[in-house]
Design a protein around this motif. Structure first.
Motif, PDB file in Angstrom:
ATOM      1  N   ALA A 193      76.524 -36.124  10.333  1.00  0.00           N
ATOM      2  CA  ALA A 193      77.841 -36.385   9.745  1.00  0.00           C
ATOM      3  C   ALA A 193      77.945 -37.844   9.297  1.00  0.00           C
ATOM      4  O   ALA A 193      78.482 -38.148   8.226  1.00  0.00           O
ATOM      5  CB  ALA A 193      78.935 -36.058  10.758  1.00  0.00           C
ATOM      6  N   PHE A 194      77.424 -38.741  10.115  1.00  0.00           N
ATOM      7  CA  PHE A 194      77.413 -40.170   9.797  1.00  0.00           C
ATOM      8  C   PHE A 194      76.637 -40.416   8.505  1.00  0.00           C
ATOM      9  O   PHE A 194      77.117 -41.111   7.596  1.00  0.00           O
ATOM     10  CB  PHE A 194      76.779 -40.911  10.972  1.00  0.00           C
ATOM     11  N   VAL A 195      75.426 -39.862   8.412  1.00  0.00           N
ATOM     12  CA  VAL A 195      74.568 -40.094   7.246  1.00  0.00           C
ATOM     13  C   VAL A 195      75.187 -39.512   5.976  1.00  0.00           C
ATOM     14  O   VAL A 195      75.192 -40.159   4.918  1.00  0.00           O
ATOM     15  CB  VAL A 195      73.172 -39.487   7.476  1.00  0.00           C
ATOM     16  N   LEU A 196      75.723 -38.288   6.065  1.00  0.00           N
ATOM     17  CA  LEU A 196      76.299 -37.661   4.879  1.00  0.00           C
ATOM     18  C   LEU A 196      77.500 -38.442   4.366  1.00  0.00           C
ATOM     19  O   LEU A 196      77.671 -38.617   3.147  1.00  0.00           O
ATOM     20  CB  LEU A 196      76.697 -36.214   5.197  1.00  0.00           C
ATOM     21  N   ALA A 197      78.337 -38.927   5.281  1.00  0.00           N
ATOM     22  CA  ALA A 197      79.492 -39.719   4.863  1.00  0.00           C
ATOM     23  C   ALA A 197      79.052 -41.061   4.283  1.00  0.00           C
ATOM     24  O   ALA A 197      79.624 -41.541   3.292  1.00  0.00           O
ATOM     25  CB  ALA A 197      80.429 -39.934   6.050  1.00  0.00           C
ATOM     26  N   ALA A 241      74.384 -40.103  21.704  1.00  0.00           N
ATOM     27  CA  ALA A 241      75.545 -39.443  22.287  1.00  0.00           C
ATOM     28  C   ALA A 241      75.303 -37.938  22.411  1.00  0.00           C
ATOM     29  O   ALA A 241      74.313 -37.394  21.902  1.00  0.00           O
ATOM     30  CB  ALA A 241      76.777 -39.712  21.422  1.00  0.00           C
ATOM     31  N   ARG A 242      76.198 -37.259  23.082  1.00  0.00           N
ATOM     32  CA  ARG A 242      76.134 -35.798  23.160  1.00  0.00           C
ATOM     33  C   ARG A 242      76.276 -35.214  21.753  1.00  0.00           C
ATOM     34  O   ARG A 242      77.089 -35.668  20.963  1.00  0.00           O
ATOM     35  CB  ARG A 242      77.258 -35.260  24.052  1.00  0.00           C
ATOM     36  N   ARG A 243      75.448 -34.209  21.454  1.00  0.00           N
ATOM     37  CA  ARG A 243      75.394 -33.618  20.115  1.00  0.00           C
ATOM     38  C   ARG A 243      75.111 -34.703  19.079  1.00  0.00           C
ATOM     39  O   ARG A 243      75.617 -34.681  17.962  1.00  0.00           O
ATOM     40  CB  ARG A 243      76.697 -32.885  19.779  1.00  0.00           C
ATOM     41  N   GLY A 244      74.274 -35.650  19.481  1.00  0.00           N
ATOM     42  CA  GLY A 244      73.999 -36.797  18.630  1.00  0.00           C
ATOM     43  C   GLY A 244      73.371 -36.442  17.305  1.00  0.00           C
ATOM     44  O   GLY A 244      73.619 -37.113  16.299  1.00  0.00           O
ATOM     45  N   LEU A 255      81.466 -43.793  22.131  1.00  0.00           N
ATOM     46  CA  LEU A 255      80.726 -43.060  21.107  1.00  0.00           C
ATOM     47  C   LEU A 255      80.315 -41.680  21.592  1.00  0.00           C
ATOM     48  O   LEU A 255      80.184 -40.749  20.797  1.00  0.00           O
ATOM     49  CB  LEU A 255      79.488 -43.858  20.693  1.00  0.00           C
ATOM     50  N   ASP A 256      80.105 -41.529  22.896  1.00  0.00           N
ATOM     51  CA  ASP A 256      79.716 -40.241  23.439  1.00  0.00           C
ATOM     52  C   ASP A 256      80.844 -39.220  23.303  1.00  0.00           C
ATOM     53  O   ASP A 256      80.597 -38.016  23.261  1.00  0.00           O
ATOM     54  CB  ASP A 256      79.343 -40.401  24.921  1.00  0.00           C
ATOM     55  N   ARG A 257      82.075 -39.697  23.205  1.00  0.00           N
ATOM     56  CA  ARG A 257      83.224 -38.789  23.153  1.00  0.00           C
ATOM     57  C   ARG A 257      83.750 -38.552  21.739  1.00  0.00           C
ATOM     58  O   ARG A 257      84.672 -37.754  21.561  1.00  0.00           O
ATOM     59  CB  ARG A 257      84.364 -39.354  24.018  1.00  0.00           C
ATOM     60  N   ILE A 258      83.207 -39.238  20.744  1.00  0.00           N
ATOM     61  CA  ILE A 258      83.754 -39.074  19.402  1.00  0.00           C
ATOM     62  C   ILE A 258      83.418 -37.695  18.845  1.00  0.00           C
ATOM     63  O   ILE A 258      82.427 -37.074  19.213  1.00  0.00           O
ATOM     64  CB  ILE A 258      83.229 -40.161  18.440  1.00  0.00           C
ATOM     65  N   SER A 259      84.262 -37.226  17.958  1.00  0.00           N
ATOM     66  CA  SER A 259      84.046 -35.932  17.319  1.00  0.00           C
ATOM     67  C   SER A 259      83.158 -36.100  16.089  1.00  0.00           C
ATOM     68  O   SER A 259      82.814 -37.215  15.685  1.00  0.00           O
ATOM     69  CB  SER A 259      85.392 -35.342  16.891  1.00  0.00           C
ATOM     70  N   LEU A 260      82.812 -34.949  15.484  1.00  0.00           N
ATOM     71  CA  LEU A 260      82.015 -35.005  14.258  1.00  0.00           C
ATOM     72  C   LEU A 260      82.770 -35.729  13.149  1.00  0.00           C
ATOM     73  O   LEU A 260      82.183 -36.489  12.370  1.00  0.00           O
ATOM     74  CB  LEU A 260      81.647 -33.591  13.812  1.00  0.00           C
ATOM     75  N   TRP A 261      84.073 -35.491  13.065  1.00  0.00           N
ATOM     76  CA  TRP A 261      84.869 -36.133  12.029  1.00  0.00           C
ATOM     77  C   TRP A 261      84.930 -37.642  12.248  1.00  0.00           C
ATOM     78  O   TRP A 261      84.892 -38.424  11.295  1.00  0.00           O
ATOM     79  CB  TRP A 261      86.282 -35.554  12.000  1.00  0.00           C
ATOM     80  N   GLU A 262      85.036 -38.052  13.493  1.00  0.00           N
ATOM     81  CA  GLU A 262      85.054 -39.482  13.792  1.00  0.00           C
ATOM     82  C   GLU A 262      83.704 -40.120  13.497  1.00  0.00           C
ATOM     83  O   GLU A 262      83.629 -41.252  13.007  1.00  0.00           O
ATOM     84  CB  GLU A 262      85.447 -39.704  15.249  1.00  0.00           C
ATOM     85  N   ALA A 263      82.617 -39.390  13.773  1.00  0.00           N
ATOM     86  CA  ALA A 263      81.284 -39.895  13.445  1.00  0.00           C
ATOM     87  C   ALA A 263      81.137 -40.054  11.932  1.00  0.00           C
ATOM     88  O   ALA A 263      80.543 -41.025  11.444  1.00  0.00           O
ATOM     89  CB  ALA A 263      80.216 -38.950  13.987  1.00  0.00           C
ATOM     90  N   ALA A 264      81.687 -39.094  11.183  1.00  0.00           N
ATOM     91  CA  ALA A 264      81.635 -39.188   9.727  1.00  0.00           C
ATOM     92  C   ALA A 264      82.440 -40.394   9.231  1.00  0.00           C
ATOM     93  O   ALA A 264      82.022 -41.086   8.296  1.00  0.00           O
ATOM     94  CB  ALA A 264      82.178 -37.909   9.103  1.00  0.00           C
TER      95      ALA A 264
END
Length: 216
Positions: free
Chosen positions: A37-41, A28-31, A107-116
């Motif tokens: 964020a995904f990994v840390l969460a 995704a953009r800014r993947g 998924l391309d539109r989700i924010s960092l918080w949503e990715a977390a």
């Protein structure tokens, strides 16, 4: 405990559904940042589960054949039976239809918080529960238990960390190879999932029955 944690961590690391979702997040953009964020969460969730178990046990394993020891083994047995049942059911049902490109767009539109938030949400919670039941046997008076718990967290997150680091240092090459990985996962996801569920499920059932009957 170490063998059980090793098998469970490996199963979590290669769990097809989580791996596929993470590859899509990285694409995704800014993947790269969303992946971080995904990994840390994801990792924070593992640490929180382990900490909760250790706070409950006080860092001392229950005595063999005690109620807590039997309960933790029964949890692993129940998880193993559930994994085998779902693996057989998934195999009989056959391949499921694949999601359309709409998932990639979302998924391309989700924010960092949503990715977390996706990190803990997409963990295979049955396997996480089996890992938590195994951590009950950790004895924090021995350094080996700390090493085993650290290795468990690291190994369970290793596939995500590897993809994240690869994307950071080789963005062009990773885009191509992770794209191929995504195609492979989506093509073979059902077969891989069935093999994984049956393999880990049978292992947990066998180990739990042995522990319940031997008192180890």
């Amino acid at each position: 405990m170490v063998l059980d944690l090793l098998v469970i961590a490996l199963a979590i690391a290669v769990f097809p559904l989580s791996a596929t979702a993470f590859v899509l997040v990285l694409a995704a953009r800014r993947g790269l940042w969303k992946g971080l964020a995904f990994v840390l969460a994801w990792l924070a969730c593992f640490v929180a589960v382990i900490a909760a178990v250790l706070l409950t046990t006080g860092g001392k394993p229950p005595a063999p054949r005690s109620a807590p020891s039997t309960a933790s083994t029964a949890v692993k047995l129940a998880v193993g039976v559930a994994l085998v049942w779902y693996g057989v059911r998934r195999h009989r049902r056959g391949p499921r239809p694949r999601p359309s490109g709409g998932m990639m767009a979302r998924l391309d539109r989700i924010s960092l918080w949503e990715a977390a938030a996706l990190g803990p949400l997409l963990q295979p919670w049955g396997l996480v529960a089996a890992g938590a039941a195994t951590v009950v046997d950790a004895d924090l008076s021995h350094a080996s238990s700390f090493a085993a718990l650290f290795g468990y967290c690291l190994l369970a997150t290793s596939s995500l960390l590897a993809m994240e680091v690869y994307t950071a240092f080789a963005p062009d090459a990773s885009r191509l190879r992770l794209g191929r990985l995504r195609v492979w996962l989506q093509t073979h996801q059902d077969q891989a999932l069935v093999v994984l569920l049956l393999g880990v499920g049978l292992f947990l059932v066998a180990r739990s029955i042995y522990q319940l009957t031997s008192g180890d």
